[in-house]
Enzyme design. Structure first.
Site, PDB file in Angstrom:
ATOM      1  N   HIS A  27      26.829 -43.909  27.588  1.00  0.00           N
ATOM      2  CA  HIS A  27      26.863 -43.302  28.937  1.00  0.00           C
ATOM      3  C   HIS A  27      27.733 -44.147  29.875  1.00  0.00           C
ATOM      4  O   HIS A  27      28.507 -43.623  30.671  1.00  0.00           O
ATOM      5  CB  HIS A  27      25.457 -43.244  29.540  1.00  0.00           C
ATOM      6  N   MET A  41      21.260 -37.190  30.522  1.00  0.00           N
ATOM      7  CA  MET A  41      19.808 -36.972  30.516  1.00  0.00           C
ATOM      8  C   MET A  41      19.077 -38.306  30.677  1.00  0.00           C
ATOM      9  O   MET A  41      17.869 -38.382  30.452  1.00  0.00           O
ATOM     10  CB  MET A  41      19.378 -36.274  29.221  1.00  0.00           C
ATOM     11  N   TYR A  55      18.026 -42.465  30.261  1.00  0.00           N
ATOM     12  CA  TYR A  55      17.761 -43.484  29.236  1.00  0.00           C
ATOM     13  C   TYR A  55      19.112 -44.047  28.775  1.00  0.00           C
ATOM     14  O   TYR A  55      19.480 -44.005  27.607  1.00  0.00           O
ATOM     15  CB  TYR A  55      16.935 -42.932  28.069  1.00  0.00           C
TER      16      TYR A  55
HETATM   17  P1  AMP Z   1      22.975 -37.323  27.014  1.00  0.00           P
HETATM   18  O1  AMP Z   1      22.287 -38.169  28.032  1.00  0.00           O
HETATM   19  O2  AMP Z   1      22.610 -37.643  25.606  1.00  0.00           O
HETATM   20  O3  AMP Z   1      22.905 -35.852  27.339  1.00  0.00           O
HETATM   21  O4  AMP Z   1      24.501 -37.687  27.109  1.00  0.00           O
HETATM   22  C1  AMP Z   1      25.207 -37.623  28.328  1.00  0.00           C
HETATM   23  C2  AMP Z   1      26.671 -37.794  28.070  1.00  0.00           C
HETATM   24  O5  AMP Z   1      26.900 -39.049  27.439  1.00  0.00           O
HETATM   25  C3  AMP Z   1      27.231 -36.716  27.120  1.00  0.00           C
HETATM   26  O6  AMP Z   1      28.518 -36.332  27.576  1.00  0.00           O
HETATM   27  C4  AMP Z   1      27.303 -37.442  25.802  1.00  0.00           C
HETATM   28  O7  AMP Z   1      28.286 -36.946  24.932  1.00  0.00           O
HETATM   29  C5  AMP Z   1      27.644 -38.844  26.259  1.00  0.00           C
HETATM   30  N1  AMP Z   1      27.272 -39.812  25.225  1.00  0.00           N
HETATM   31  C6  AMP Z   1      26.048 -39.976  24.665  1.00  0.00           C
HETATM   32  N2  AMP Z   1      26.096 -40.918  23.700  1.00  0.00           N
HETATM   33  C7  AMP Z   1      27.371 -41.350  23.643  1.00  0.00           C
HETATM   34  C8  AMP Z   1      28.067 -42.303  22.838  1.00  0.00           C
HETATM   35  N3  AMP Z   1      27.455 -43.003  21.889  1.00  0.00           N
HETATM   36  N4  AMP Z   1      29.384 -42.487  23.061  1.00  0.00           N
HETATM   37  C9  AMP Z   1      30.028 -41.759  24.015  1.00  0.00           C
HETATM   38  N5  AMP Z   1      29.442 -40.859  24.795  1.00  0.00           N
HETATM   39  C10 AMP Z   1      28.131 -40.638  24.614  1.00  0.00           C
END
Ligand code: AMP
Length: 282
Positions: free
Chosen positions: A37, A30, A32
């Site tokens: 990521h 998503m 940011y």
């Molecule tokens: P998001 O942008 O929050 O939807 O996350 C996108 C992807 O990044 C998802 O698969 C999350 O699980 C992964 N992700 C987000 N934060 C972390 C983190 N601290 N460590 C590992 N993967 C992450």
């Protein structure tokens, strides 16, 4: 890095890559972006010929009163970070391209796996996630898709969906990336003020404390949850959404930690809801 301008363009380009015999790695986000990521991107870079990153703040996975409008966004900064990781293509579609007027098709993963944890406190959330991820799979045609263990339930739901709907691809789980002081990296951490940021350390501390007790022989789930509750309660601003321990394979109930378990929690600081988890083996 190529900018894939729209759903049709993205699907066509991905199809061409596949026809040229290249394996595609997809990292859905998503935006940011932070090091969490980027660890997914780096894993994809190692495992696949072509890396596609999607950035899409998916409106249908947010509930009423959640933070869809305020969710942090900075596409040009994200773009620069992805250039540095030698990403091949960025797909950042418009909402109207993903969900044109009259859009009405959804994917729902049923069973215990979506009924608990975030599924219970965010009704409809995983329907939104399963739908957008299905669409991204059909558009980007990945051989492998990379998801973070940070969202442990999400990756389990996606794995079940891939298995049950026969998506021809492999899900790769990537470990949680943390700040130096232990807070799991999250785009939502920017919402925290200085005091909340300090108090937010209790999430990781609670999980570590519970894991230590498991290692010392404690197996009783109720007692382990109480240990975590006490650590969280030491932070005056923390409001517990859930503290739970379930079977790591299927989120089945357990009274004793006698097999691999997922310890998971969600805690609110003001309007900011943080999640964290730890897998424990015995
Ligand atoms: P998001 O942008 O929050 O939807 O996350 C996108 C992807 O990044 C998802 O698969 C999350 O699980 C992964 N992700 C987000 N934060 C972390 C983190 N601290 N460590 C590992 N993967 C992450």
């Amino acid at each position: 890095m190529l900018i894939l301008d729209g759903v049709k363009v993205a699907q066509q380009w991905c199809l061409e890559q596949k026809r040229a015999g290249k394996s595609i790695g997809l990292v859905p986000t998503m935006g940011y972006l932070h090091q969490g990521h980027l660890s997914l991107v780096q894993e994809a870079r190692q495992q696949c010929d072509v890396v596609v990153v999607s950035i899409f703040v998916n409106p249908i996975q947010f509930g009423v009163g959640e933070d869809f409008e305020t969710y942090p966004r900075d596409l040009s900064r994200d773009q620069a970070l992805l250039e540095e990781e030698a990403v091949d293509a960025l797909f950042a579609p418009l909402i109207s391209d993903m969900y044109p007027p009259g859009y009405n098709s959804f994917v729902e993963v049923g069973g215990e796996i979506t009924a608990k944890l975030c599924g219970a406190s965010r009704p409809g959330h995983f329907k939104g996630v399963a739908t957008v991820v299905s669409k991204l799979f059909n558009i980007c045609l990945p051989d492998k898709a990379f998801f973070g263990q940070k969202d442990a339930q999400q990756v389990m739901v996606i794995e079940k969906m891939v298995r049950e709907l026969n998506f021809p691809l492999q899900i790769v789980r990537v470990p949680i990336v943390r700040e130096e002081d232990g807070l799991a990296k999250s785009s939502r951490n920017v919402y925290l003020d200085e005091e909340q940021r300090r108090q937010a350390l209790v999430l990781n501390q609670a999980l570590r404390e519970a894991e230590m007790h498991v290692q010392q022989g404690e197996r009783n789930v109720a007692r382990l949850k109480e240990i975590m509750r006490k650590v969280i309660a030491s932070s005056p601003q923390a409001v517990i959404d859930y503290i739970d321990i379930y079977d790591a394979a299927d989120l089945g109930d357990m009274e004793q930690v006698d097999r691999k378990a997922l310890m998971a929690l969600a805690v609110k600081f003001g309007n900011t809801r943080l999640i964290d988890n730890r897998l424990v083996e015995v």
